[in-house]
Design an enzyme around this catalytic site. Sequence first.
Site, PDB file in Angstrom:
ATOM      1  N   ALA A  52      43.196  36.462  30.600  1.00 36.46           N
ATOM      2  CA  ALA A  52      41.731  36.541  30.551  1.00 36.46           C
ATOM      3  C   ALA A  52      41.188  36.557  29.120  1.00 36.46           C
ATOM      4  O   ALA A  52      40.073  36.099  28.870  1.00 36.46           O
ATOM      5  CB  ALA A  52      41.273  37.788  31.292  1.00 36.46           C
ATOM      6  N   ILE A  58      41.666  31.897  36.334  1.00 37.55           N
ATOM      7  CA  ILE A  58      41.212  31.237  37.555  1.00 37.55           C
ATOM      8  C   ILE A  58      39.963  30.403  37.275  1.00 37.55           C
ATOM      9  O   ILE A  58      39.313  29.928  38.185  1.00 37.55           O
ATOM     10  CB  ILE A  58      40.883  32.315  38.605  1.00 37.55           C
ATOM     11  N   ASP A  59      39.660  30.221  35.965  1.00 38.78           N
ATOM     12  CA  ASP A  59      38.368  29.641  35.586  1.00 38.78           C
ATOM     13  C   ASP A  59      38.384  28.140  35.349  1.00 38.78           C
ATOM     14  O   ASP A  59      37.328  27.538  35.100  1.00 38.78           O
ATOM     15  CB  ASP A  59      37.807  30.373  34.354  1.00 38.78           C
ATOM     16  N   HIS A 116      47.652  32.464  39.327  1.00 38.96           N
ATOM     17  CA  HIS A 116      46.812  33.308  40.183  1.00 38.96           C
ATOM     18  C   HIS A 116      45.728  32.514  40.884  1.00 38.96           C
ATOM     19  O   HIS A 116      44.691  33.063  41.248  1.00 38.96           O
ATOM     20  CB  HIS A 116      46.204  34.453  39.353  1.00 38.96           C
ATOM     21  N   CYS A 124      40.531  28.537  53.612  1.00 41.22           N
ATOM     22  CA  CYS A 124      40.613  29.233  54.893  1.00 41.22           C
ATOM     23  C   CYS A 124      42.002  29.856  54.989  1.00 41.22           C
ATOM     24  O   CYS A 124      43.012  29.161  54.848  1.00 41.22           O
ATOM     25  CB  CYS A 124      40.392  28.265  56.057  1.00 41.22           C
ATOM     26  N   CYS A 131      43.778  28.100  58.476  1.00 42.25           N
ATOM     27  CA  CYS A 131      44.193  26.693  58.578  1.00 42.25           C
ATOM     28  C   CYS A 131      44.328  26.010  57.221  1.00 42.25           C
ATOM     29  O   CYS A 131      44.666  24.840  57.145  1.00 42.25           O
ATOM     30  CB  CYS A 131      43.225  25.901  59.457  1.00 42.25           C
ATOM     31  N   SER A 164      46.573  37.983  26.709  1.00 46.78           N
ATOM     32  CA  SER A 164      47.007  38.674  27.931  1.00 46.78           C
ATOM     33  C   SER A 164      47.530  40.058  27.584  1.00 46.78           C
ATOM     34  O   SER A 164      48.270  40.220  26.609  1.00 46.78           O
ATOM     35  CB  SER A 164      48.101  37.886  28.655  1.00 46.78           C
ATOM     36  N   ASN A 204      47.149  38.435  20.672  1.00 55.13           N
ATOM     37  CA  ASN A 204      46.329  39.277  21.552  1.00 55.13           C
ATOM     38  C   ASN A 204      45.655  40.348  20.708  1.00 55.13           C
ATOM     39  O   ASN A 204      46.266  40.870  19.782  1.00 55.13           O
ATOM     40  CB  ASN A 204      47.205  39.927  22.636  1.00 55.13           C
TER      41      ASN A 204
HETATM   42  P1  NAD Z   1      43.542  41.603  30.908  1.00 50.84           P
HETATM   43  O1  NAD Z   1      42.090  41.814  31.152  1.00 50.84           O
HETATM   44  O2  NAD Z   1      44.503  42.569  31.449  1.00 50.84           O
HETATM   45  O3  NAD Z   1      43.823  41.492  29.346  1.00 50.84           O
HETATM   46  C1  NAD Z   1      43.173  40.640  28.489  1.00 50.84           C
HETATM   47  C2  NAD Z   1      43.737  40.875  27.085  1.00 50.84           C
HETATM   48  O4  NAD Z   1      43.077  39.957  26.219  1.00 50.84           O
HETATM   49  C3  NAD Z   1      43.487  42.279  26.548  1.00 50.84           C
HETATM   50  O5  NAD Z   1      44.720  42.836  26.113  1.00 50.84           O
HETATM   51  C4  NAD Z   1      42.518  42.076  25.362  1.00 50.84           C
HETATM   52  O6  NAD Z   1      42.816  42.900  24.259  1.00 50.84           O
HETATM   53  C5  NAD Z   1      42.765  40.631  25.003  1.00 50.84           C
HETATM   54  N1  NAD Z   1      41.602  39.917  24.465  1.00 50.84           N
HETATM   55  C6  NAD Z   1      40.313  39.984  24.876  1.00 50.84           C
HETATM   56  N2  NAD Z   1      39.557  39.112  24.184  1.00 50.84           N
HETATM   57  C7  NAD Z   1      40.397  38.486  23.308  1.00 50.84           C
HETATM   58  C8  NAD Z   1      40.215  37.482  22.331  1.00 50.84           C
HETATM   59  N3  NAD Z   1      39.012  36.952  22.066  1.00 50.84           N
HETATM   60  N4  NAD Z   1      41.303  37.053  21.632  1.00 50.84           N
HETATM   61  C9  NAD Z   1      42.524  37.602  21.851  1.00 50.84           C
HETATM   62  N5  NAD Z   1      42.749  38.558  22.761  1.00 50.84           N
HETATM   63  C10 NAD Z   1      41.705  38.986  23.491  1.00 50.84           C
HETATM   64  O7  NAD Z   1      43.834  40.185  31.437  1.00 50.84           O
HETATM   65  P2  NAD Z   1      45.180  39.525  31.870  1.00 50.84           P
HETATM   66  O8  NAD Z   1      46.355  40.197  31.248  1.00 50.84           O
HETATM   67  O9  NAD Z   1      44.975  38.100  31.684  1.00 50.84           O
HETATM   68  O10 NAD Z   1      45.359  39.809  33.442  1.00 50.84           O
HETATM   69  C11 NAD Z   1      44.531  40.353  34.360  1.00 50.84           C
HETATM   70  C12 NAD Z   1      44.189  39.437  35.525  1.00 50.84           C
HETATM   71  O11 NAD Z   1      42.837  39.143  35.385  1.00 50.84           O
HETATM   72  C13 NAD Z   1      44.841  38.122  35.615  1.00 50.84           C
HETATM   73  O12 NAD Z   1      45.419  37.997  36.852  1.00 50.84           O
HETATM   74  C14 NAD Z   1      43.716  37.084  35.546  1.00 50.84           C
HETATM   75  O13 NAD Z   1      43.868  36.151  36.581  1.00 50.84           O
HETATM   76  C15 NAD Z   1      42.506  37.846  35.855  1.00 50.84           C
HETATM   77  N6  NAD Z   1      41.255  37.430  35.178  1.00 50.84           N
HETATM   78  C16 NAD Z   1      40.973  36.129  34.913  1.00 50.84           C
HETATM   79  C17 NAD Z   1      39.799  35.782  34.254  1.00 50.84           C
HETATM   80  C18 NAD Z   1      39.531  34.326  33.954  1.00 50.84           C
HETATM   81  O14 NAD Z   1      39.971  33.466  34.705  1.00 50.84           O
HETATM   82  N7  NAD Z   1      38.841  34.034  32.855  1.00 50.84           N
HETATM   83  C19 NAD Z   1      38.897  36.770  33.881  1.00 50.84           C
HETATM   84  C20 NAD Z   1      39.200  38.107  34.198  1.00 50.84           C
HETATM   85  C21 NAD Z   1      40.387  38.423  34.849  1.00 50.84           C
END
Ligand code: NAD
Length: 252
Positions: free
Chosen positions: A23, A104-105, A122, A130, A133, A196, A221
């Site tokens: 994310a 998921i974006d 994810h 659905c 089906c 992440s 990160n």
């Molecule tokens: P998380 O929210 O657990 O962690 C995100 C990490 O990104 C954090 O450790 C944070 O410090 C870091 N971060 C935030 N902004 C940043 C930046 N600009 N540069 C570098 N690092 C940055 O997210 P995750 O570990 O990806 O997992 C959580 C779940 O959330 C996943 O399953 C994901 O599918 C879902 N999710 C997806 C979205 C999306 O699709 N954009 C949004 C929110 C959550």
Amino acid sequence: MDVFDQAASLINNSEKLVVFTGAGISTESGISDFRSPGGLWEKYDPSEFMFDKFLASEETRKRYWEMNQSLWPTIVEAQPNTAHIAIAELDQMGKLDCVITQNIDGLHQRAGAPDEKVIELHGTTLWVLCLNCAKRYPRQEIHDRVEAGNKAPYCDDCGGILKPATISFGQAMPERETREAENRSAKCDVFLVIGSSLVVYPAAQMPVLAKRGGAKLIILNMTPTPHDDYADLIIREKAGETMVQIMERLKV
Ligand code: NAD
């Protein structure tokens, strides 16, 4: 050599680069992550939306759709940022084996990464499924239905429960994507994590598989992760700005 030089050098010497995103890569596109201050888990309790509860109760489904409806306009408006674009450029340079994403974006594909190189662990919120089906609906179509008052929608064909095509907590991981991600991680020579927290499993197992396979591990990160101890390079900066720095060094 600064950290950007070091990352560029590792990528330059790589023949099988796997990028793993969470994310955090999309926060600079205006989509909140889950765990940072202001993230989604400050507004919603994740345990409320476990998959078994979603299946068991129409009230939970209504709440789930309500949360999802509020997020959808942000997803529609979001544009890929310089980190998503950098990954697509790495592909054009012949460097990218694949991108494994927890997101998921759909922003990797919109930045130009080819569909077949994006492994969505994810699922995707751009489609609705659905659960009975497996009929697929474009997300906007179902969004409009829910907005019109159909607060927990069902399938037109079979009456099954509809759900965004994402993987909820407690829901089975997609088999093909998980296997593919595991194989690619085990076989790469550089594994680059971008944005992440590396706490959600089995996704967070991928850097472990990469390291076991002999890959160099780069973690970009903003905050520490449980896998930092065995990373070859840690960059605690913003994803977008950092990828610009790295790409500048790769292009010369
Ligand atoms: P998380 O929210 O657990 O962690 C995100 C990490 O990104 C954090 O450790 C944070 O410090 C870091 N971060 C935030 N902004 C940043 C930046 N600009 N540069 C570098 N690092 C940055 O997210 P995750 O570990 O990806 O997992 C959580 C779940 O959330 C996943 O399953 C994901 O599918 C879902 N999710 C997806 C979205 C999306 O699709 N954009 C949004 C929110 C959550």
